[in-house]
Design an enzyme around this catalytic site. Sequence first.
Site, PDB file in Angstrom:
ATOM      1  N   GLY A  99       0.854  -1.030   0.270  1.00 26.52           N
ATOM      2  CA  GLY A  99       0.032  -0.304  -0.102  1.00 26.52           C
ATOM      3  C   GLY A  99       1.045   1.277   0.415  1.00 26.52           C
ATOM      4  O   GLY A  99       2.074   1.040   0.414  1.00 26.52           O
TER       5      GLY A  99
ATOM      6  N   GLN B 143       2.805   9.696   2.245  1.00 28.07           N
ATOM      7  CA  GLN B 143       3.913   9.338   1.762  1.00 28.07           C
ATOM      8  C   GLN B 143       4.971   9.027   0.891  1.00 28.07           C
ATOM      9  O   GLN B 143       6.384   9.346   0.617  1.00 28.07           O
ATOM     10  CB  GLN B 143       3.661   7.277   2.019  1.00 28.07           C
ATOM     11  CG  GLN B 143       3.084   6.603   2.998  1.00 28.07           C
ATOM     12  CD  GLN B 143       2.930   5.564   2.966  1.00 28.07           C
ATOM     13  OE1 GLN B 143       2.570   5.074   2.388  1.00 28.07           O
ATOM     14  NE2 GLN B 143       4.380   4.858   3.619  1.00 28.07           N
TER      15      GLN B 143
ATOM     16  N   CYS C 180       5.933   0.236   7.455  1.00 24.56           N
ATOM     17  CA  CYS C 180       5.756   0.860   6.326  1.00 24.56           C
ATOM     18  C   CYS C 180       6.797   1.076   5.390  1.00 24.56           C
ATOM     19  O   CYS C 180       7.951   1.533   5.998  1.00 24.56           O
ATOM     20  CB  CYS C 180       5.313   2.055   7.721  1.00 24.56           C
ATOM     21  SG  CYS C 180       4.933   3.716   6.844  1.00 24.56           S
ATOM     22  N   LEU C 181       6.785   2.143   4.502  1.00 26.54           N
ATOM     23  CA  LEU C 181       7.706   2.370   3.144  1.00 26.54           C
ATOM     24  C   LEU C 181       8.316   3.672   4.317  1.00 26.54           C
ATOM     25  O   LEU C 181       9.332   3.689   4.290  1.00 26.54           O
ATOM     26  CB  LEU C 181       7.233   2.689   2.270  1.00 26.54           C
ATOM     27  CG  LEU C 181       6.929   1.582   1.502  1.00 26.54           C
ATOM     28  CD1 LEU C 181       6.059   1.863  -0.158  1.00 26.54           C
ATOM     29  CD2 LEU C 181       7.610   0.604   0.922  1.00 26.54           C
TER      30      LEU C 181
ATOM     31  N   HIS D 218      -4.222   0.529   8.089  1.00 29.80           N
ATOM     32  CA  HIS D 218      -2.733   1.228   7.958  1.00 29.80           C
ATOM     33  C   HIS D 218      -3.271   2.058   6.991  1.00 29.80           C
ATOM     34  O   HIS D 218      -2.305   3.734   7.187  1.00 29.80           O
ATOM     35  CB  HIS D 218      -2.161   0.249   7.619  1.00 29.80           C
ATOM     36  CG  HIS D 218      -0.548   0.566   7.347  1.00 29.80           C
ATOM     37  ND1 HIS D 218       0.504  -0.081   8.464  1.00 29.80           N
ATOM     38  CD2 HIS D 218       0.159   1.432   6.383  1.00 29.80           C
ATOM     39  CE1 HIS D 218       1.280   0.497   7.785  1.00 29.80           C
ATOM     40  NE2 HIS D 218       1.480   1.768   6.656  1.00 29.80           N
ATOM     41  N   GLU D 219      -3.254   2.193   5.739  1.00 31.09           N
ATOM     42  CA  GLU D 219      -3.182   3.282   4.881  1.00 31.09           C
ATOM     43  C   GLU D 219      -4.085   4.767   5.097  1.00 31.09           C
ATOM     44  O   GLU D 219      -4.270   5.949   4.896  1.00 31.09           O
ATOM     45  CB  GLU D 219      -4.264   2.971   3.285  1.00 31.09           C
ATOM     46  CG  GLU D 219      -2.504   1.785   2.628  1.00 31.09           C
ATOM     47  CD  GLU D 219      -1.175   2.046   2.990  1.00 31.09           C
ATOM     48  OE1 GLU D 219      -0.842   3.316   2.544  1.00 31.09           O
ATOM     49  OE2 GLU D 219      -1.036   1.711   3.064  1.00 31.09           O
TER      50      GLU D 219
ATOM     51  N   HIS E 128      -2.477   6.733   7.594  1.00 29.30           N
ATOM     52  CA  HIS E 128      -1.304   7.235   7.048  1.00 29.30           C
ATOM     53  C   HIS E 128      -2.443   8.929   6.671  1.00 29.30           C
ATOM     54  O   HIS E 128      -1.722   9.896   6.795  1.00 29.30           O
ATOM     55  CB  HIS E 128      -0.892   7.056   5.724  1.00 29.30           C
ATOM     56  CG  HIS E 128      -0.237   6.058   5.601  1.00 29.30           C
ATOM     57  ND1 HIS E 128       1.386   6.973   6.892  1.00 29.30           N
ATOM     58  CD2 HIS E 128       0.221   5.155   5.654  1.00 29.30           C
ATOM     59  CE1 HIS E 128       1.597   5.792   6.244  1.00 29.30           C
ATOM     60  NE2 HIS E 128       1.457   5.098   6.438  1.00 29.30           N
TER      61      HIS E 128
HETATM   62 ZN   LIG Z   1       2.702   2.967   5.774  1.00 31.44          ZN
END
Ligand SMILES: [Zn+2]
Length: 170
Positions: free
Chosen positions: A47, A52, A92-93, A134-135, A138
Amino acid sequence: MALIPVVYYSYHPALHKQGAPVTVFDDALRQLVRDMIETMYHENGVGLAAPQIGISKQIAVIDVSNERDKPFCIINPVITEKTGLEMMEAGCLSVPGTYDSVSRATWVKVRAQNENGEFFEIEGDGLLGHCLQHEIDHLFGKLYIDYLSPLKKKMRLKQMEKALKAQRFK
Ligand SMILES: [Zn+2]
């Protein structure tokens, strides 16, 4: 198509505030969604949320399929129903090089718009349910490590800095 650099925890204000709702569904938005999907695949993520990549808007893309060929986007998403509670491993990226367990609903139902502005509903448990939560977090400026104790969070951020340093000297 273009790859967009991912920003890291505490390195960009967009990561830590609520994104603006999308009101215009035009070609520029659809291009952004395509670029986000390409970036997500490039980074090996399941995702990616617009904050991000430094864009403070309520847009996220997800693909939890093994074949990496079923991407979809959620725009202005809202969790309308959820059940259960379970601990799940998160990464997480935007916090590279580190993982931890966070508490999530077992199952969620989400109402969102697609890149053409059409409303749809999606529901899921397991990885999809986790990824949706999670997304959406964000898009409200919250990252999984924000759920950890201050001590654990500090440790994870230290690990991230180490990973970033190692990346830079690769
Ligand atoms: Zn993330």
